[in-house]
Scaffold this active site. Structure first.
Site, PDB file in Angstrom:
ATOM      1  N   GLU A 137     -30.955 -30.695 -38.379  1.00  0.00           N
ATOM      2  CA  GLU A 137     -30.074 -31.661 -37.902  1.00  0.00           C
ATOM      3  C   GLU A 137     -29.278 -31.156 -37.332  1.00  0.00           C
ATOM      4  O   GLU A 137     -28.504 -31.117 -36.548  1.00  0.00           O
ATOM      5  CB  GLU A 137     -29.793 -33.767 -38.989  1.00  0.00           C
ATOM      6  CG  GLU A 137     -31.255 -33.736 -38.621  1.00  0.00           C
ATOM      7  CD  GLU A 137     -32.035 -33.523 -40.116  1.00  0.00           C
ATOM      8  OE1 GLU A 137     -31.565 -32.545 -40.806  1.00  0.00           O
ATOM      9  OE2 GLU A 137     -33.186 -33.828 -40.321  1.00  0.00           O
ATOM     10  N   HIS A 166     -22.110 -64.811 -43.826  1.00  0.00           N
ATOM     11  CA  HIS A 166     -23.171 -65.573 -42.689  1.00  0.00           C
ATOM     12  C   HIS A 166     -23.983 -65.217 -41.914  1.00  0.00           C
ATOM     13  O   HIS A 166     -24.659 -65.550 -41.378  1.00  0.00           O
ATOM     14  CB  HIS A 166     -22.055 -65.916 -41.439  1.00  0.00           C
ATOM     15  CG  HIS A 166     -21.105 -66.697 -42.329  1.00  0.00           C
ATOM     16  ND1 HIS A 166     -20.610 -67.916 -40.910  1.00  0.00           N
ATOM     17  CD2 HIS A 166     -19.752 -66.447 -42.458  1.00  0.00           C
ATOM     18  CE1 HIS A 166     -18.765 -68.547 -41.873  1.00  0.00           C
ATOM     19  NE2 HIS A 166     -19.121 -66.983 -42.668  1.00  0.00           N
ATOM     20  N   LYS A 191     -23.658 -27.820 -46.526  1.00  0.00           N
ATOM     21  CA  LYS A 191     -23.925 -26.342 -47.072  1.00  0.00           C
ATOM     22  C   LYS A 191     -24.451 -25.461 -47.574  1.00  0.00           C
ATOM     23  O   LYS A 191     -24.306 -24.440 -47.860  1.00  0.00           O
ATOM     24  CB  LYS A 191     -24.328 -27.330 -48.996  1.00  0.00           C
ATOM     25  CG  LYS A 191     -23.583 -26.627 -50.160  1.00  0.00           C
ATOM     26  CD  LYS A 191     -24.203 -27.781 -51.250  1.00  0.00           C
ATOM     27  CE  LYS A 191     -24.616 -26.968 -52.281  1.00  0.00           C
ATOM     28  NZ  LYS A 191     -25.108 -28.255 -53.817  1.00  0.00           N
ATOM     29  N   GLY A 249     -24.201 -32.052 -52.695  1.00  0.00           N
ATOM     30  CA  GLY A 249     -24.310 -32.924 -51.042  1.00  0.00           C
ATOM     31  C   GLY A 249     -23.061 -33.760 -51.233  1.00  0.00           C
ATOM     32  O   GLY A 249     -22.506 -34.342 -50.729  1.00  0.00           O
ATOM     33  N   ARG A 250     -23.932 -35.258 -52.597  1.00  0.00           N
ATOM     34  CA  ARG A 250     -23.159 -36.496 -52.087  1.00  0.00           C
ATOM     35  C   ARG A 250     -22.247 -36.760 -53.485  1.00  0.00           C
ATOM     36  O   ARG A 250     -21.463 -37.603 -53.227  1.00  0.00           O
ATOM     37  CB  ARG A 250     -24.523 -37.794 -52.581  1.00  0.00           C
ATOM     38  CG  ARG A 250     -25.108 -37.317 -53.691  1.00  0.00           C
ATOM     39  CD  ARG A 250     -26.681 -37.491 -54.122  1.00  0.00           C
ATOM     40  NE  ARG A 250     -27.108 -37.607 -54.882  1.00  0.00           N
ATOM     41  CZ  ARG A 250     -28.100 -35.879 -55.840  1.00  0.00           C
ATOM     42  NH1 ARG A 250     -28.346 -36.054 -54.086  1.00  0.00           N
ATOM     43  NH2 ARG A 250     -28.907 -36.327 -56.400  1.00  0.00           N
ATOM     44  N   GLU A 285     -29.906 -41.393 -54.288  1.00  0.00           N
ATOM     45  CA  GLU A 285     -30.386 -40.275 -54.044  1.00  0.00           C
ATOM     46  C   GLU A 285     -30.754 -39.525 -55.186  1.00  0.00           C
ATOM     47  O   GLU A 285     -31.263 -38.652 -56.118  1.00  0.00           O
ATOM     48  CB  GLU A 285     -29.801 -39.357 -53.062  1.00  0.00           C
ATOM     49  CG  GLU A 285     -30.956 -38.071 -52.833  1.00  0.00           C
ATOM     50  CD  GLU A 285     -29.787 -37.864 -51.668  1.00  0.00           C
ATOM     51  OE1 GLU A 285     -30.770 -36.899 -49.639  1.00  0.00           O
ATOM     52  OE2 GLU A 285     -28.770 -37.479 -51.011  1.00  0.00           O
ATOM     53  N   LYS A 328     -39.060 -33.198 -44.472  1.00  0.00           N
ATOM     54  CA  LYS A 328     -38.369 -32.475 -44.172  1.00  0.00           C
ATOM     55  C   LYS A 328     -39.590 -31.251 -43.280  1.00  0.00           C
ATOM     56  O   LYS A 328     -39.518 -30.699 -42.591  1.00  0.00           O
ATOM     57  CB  LYS A 328     -37.724 -31.440 -44.722  1.00  0.00           C
ATOM     58  CG  LYS A 328     -36.298 -31.970 -45.375  1.00  0.00           C
ATOM     59  CD  LYS A 328     -35.203 -31.072 -45.603  1.00  0.00           C
ATOM     60  CE  LYS A 328     -34.079 -32.238 -45.791  1.00  0.00           C
ATOM     61  NZ  LYS A 328     -32.889 -30.447 -46.946  1.00  0.00           N
TER      62      LYS A 328
END
Ligand code: G6Q
Length: 545
Positions: free
Chosen positions: A216, A388, A210, A271-272, A357, A508
């Site tokens: 990253e 399991h 965005k 974003g999410r 978030e 950050k």
């Protein structure tokens, strides 16, 4: 402008719930089911293709009535209308929250700042569809003229988890000629492994960011560019092998991607909440524009349901309110999402971001400390594998872990009797969690006395069962929208801003400060705490230039 949220704690609606909780706290699901033989049928709601059976929760019709009154007190209907009508409910970023516009049909209206955004949404969808078709049909070719076979999405967080989750979820609908990979981690191993065994001449990178400044993503995109140029021996190759998804045309151009090959989205998409936007380009290339639009239609169906259905028949609102019941009255700290579908293996990670978030906040919309526990820790994996591993704790541990079980009536593939076995497990687990096994039942099965405490099960462990006919694009869209509105519902009850994420900022900015301290030639003056200083010195001593 800060919005003063309704503080629900201490209101008559809250106090009524607290009194009700005192009565219900020790009541067992066995009793609740014995008291009402129709409970299983009655405590069920439908929304589009989804069915929610919430009967295996520690609730009565009175609980639901009181939770709905709480939602009304908190102004859930008004807050949801404010979202749908483009008010800047993301107050700390002064933004509208309009992921619902991403699935609004052509001809409808969703307004931001006096402008209907729906035509822009469809313009971008058209551009995505043209591009996706060109790649799928082999009309968009690489620099050397080879057909594109590998798509690598480079993005992180909201620009990664959605398409990565949905790509897996919809694999049966995908074009198997194409291989999709998702690179997010700044750890060089991620981009290295994603490109180690593919031909650059057949590879398309989608740089999804965005802001187009995320450390990253830009780091991975630069390395991808170097790899491509080194493989194909020409800078000019970049324009045939890189496209961008962003809100920032200038940054995209600065990186060297032709802005004509940029797919736009907008600051009113968080974003999410963005995989229905151009952030879903990789997914659209994989499944094709038709199924992608089906997915949007599924989300739209749930948007309409959430907006109109009364709260006691409103699937996302009920999921949210039942979650509040456990979070704030039973003090449950975590909640599990357990899909009984292999293709949904990334859904828990996706929901982890969506929920944690959004609602991992400790101040209210007007900046005051919250007086209630907010978002829980969300976790999970596909169900049968969990059985399991960690289900032991769910059945016999000391903690209360409410869980959503998600299953489908029809499998994507009919392989032997696997689906019947899978669904038998799905049903058995919620039954066992709810009803357990008493000591007497264990004895009557011939369990020896010393083992009775070990082999009895307390039960009374609450679950939601979410069922749909099959996992297809439409149903995926429905599921995701349900969880989006569930998270919104809870954010409203807690009076927090579910749409910012300032909590990720501190780490950050510290990382940006530490980079030069790790790599500078001259010994840097370190001003961190003694632990961080010593760790930096240790790293510097070991670092090979
Ligand atoms: C999501 C967050 C965050 C964001 C990433 C990537 O809601 O805002 O996960 O999506 O940090 O950001 P960019 O898309 O700007 O690279």
């Amino acid at each position: 402008m800060p919005i003063a949220p309704v503080r629900v704690r201490g209101t008559p609606e809250w106090e009524a719930l607290a009194a009700h909780f005192a009565e219900l706290r020790d009541v067992h699901l066995r009793e609740l089911f014995a008291d009402d033989p129709l409970r299983g049928e009655e405590m069920t709601v439908d929304a589009a293709d989804l069915v929610l059976d919430y009967s295996k929760n520690r609730v009565t019709p009175e609980t639901v009535r009181l939770l709905v009154a709480l939602a009304e007190r908190a102004g859930l209907r008004e807050r949801s209308e404010a979202m749908f009508s483009g008010e800047h409910i993301n107050v700390t970023e002064d933004r509208a929250v309009l992921h619902i516009a991403l699935r609004a049909p052509e001809g409808t209206e969703v307004v931001d700042g006096g402008r209907n955004v729906v035509p822009e949404v469809h313009k971008v969808l058209e551009k995505m569809a043209d591009f996706a078709e060109a790649v799928r049909a082999g009309r968009w070719r690489g620099f050397t003229g080879k057909r594109i076979k590998n798509i690598v999405n480079i993005g992180i967080g909201g620009s990664d988890l959605g398409p990565a989750m949905a790509y897996e979820a919809l694999l049966p609908f995908s074009d198997r000629v194409l291989t999709l990979r998702f690179v997010s981690n700044v750890d060089g191993a991620d981009i290295y492994e994603a490109t180690a065994d593919i031909d650059a001449a057949e590879t398309l990178f989608i740089v999804s960011s965005k802001t187009f400044t995320t450390l990253e993503t830009i780091g991975n995109a630069k390395s991808a560019k170097e790899w491509l140029v080194a493989s194909l021996g020409d800078e000019g190759a970049v324009r045939k092998h890189f496209v961008a998804v962003s809100t920032e045309a200038d940054e995209v151009a600065r990186f060297g991607i032709d802005p004509a090959n940029m797919f736009e989205f907008w600051d009113w998409v968080g974003g999410r909440y963005s995989y229905d936007s151009a952030i879903g380009l990789s997914l659209m290339i994989s499944v094709g524009p038709g199924p992608f639009r089906e997915m949007l239609a599924g989300s739209r169906a749930i948007d309409e349901h959430f907006r109109a259905a009364p709260f006691d028949r409103n699937l996302p609102a009920l999921l949210g309110l039942i979650g509040v019941w456990y979070n704030d009255f039973f003090d449950a700290e975590t909640y599990a999402v357990l899909p009984y579908d292999h293709y949904l293996s990334k859904l828990p990670a996706y929901l982890q971001q969506l929920d944690m978030e959004s609602n991992g906040k400790s101040v209210t919309l007007d900046g005051q400390a919250v007086d209630l526990a907010t978002g829980p820790v969300v976790w999970g994996t596909p169900g049968t594998n969990g059985q399991h591993a960690y289900y032991q704790l769910l059945h016999q541990g000391t903690r209360l872990v409410p869980a959503d079980f998600i299953g489908f009536l029809h499998p994507a593939h009919r392989v032997g009797d696997h689906h019947d076995l899978l669904m038998a497990n799905f049903l058995a687990q919620t039954e066992a969690l709810a009803f357990g096994k008493t000591a007497d039942e264990a004895r009557s099965e011939g369990i020896s006395e010393p083992l009775v405490p070990h082999r009895s099960f307390p039960g009374n462990r609450p679950t939601n069962t979410i069922l749909a006919p099959e996992l297809n694009p439409r149903v995926l869209g429905e599921l995701v929208a349900c969880y989006e509105h569930k998270v919104f519902t809870q954010g409203v009850i807690w009076g927090i801003n579910s749409f910012d994420q300032w909590g990720v900022e501190l780490g950050k900015s510290l990382a940006l400060q530490i980079v030069p301290e790790l790599v500078s030639e001259a010994e840097p003056a370190l001003h961190h705490d003694s632990s961080t200083n010593a760790l930096i010195r240790r790293y510097r001593a070991a670092r090979r230039p």
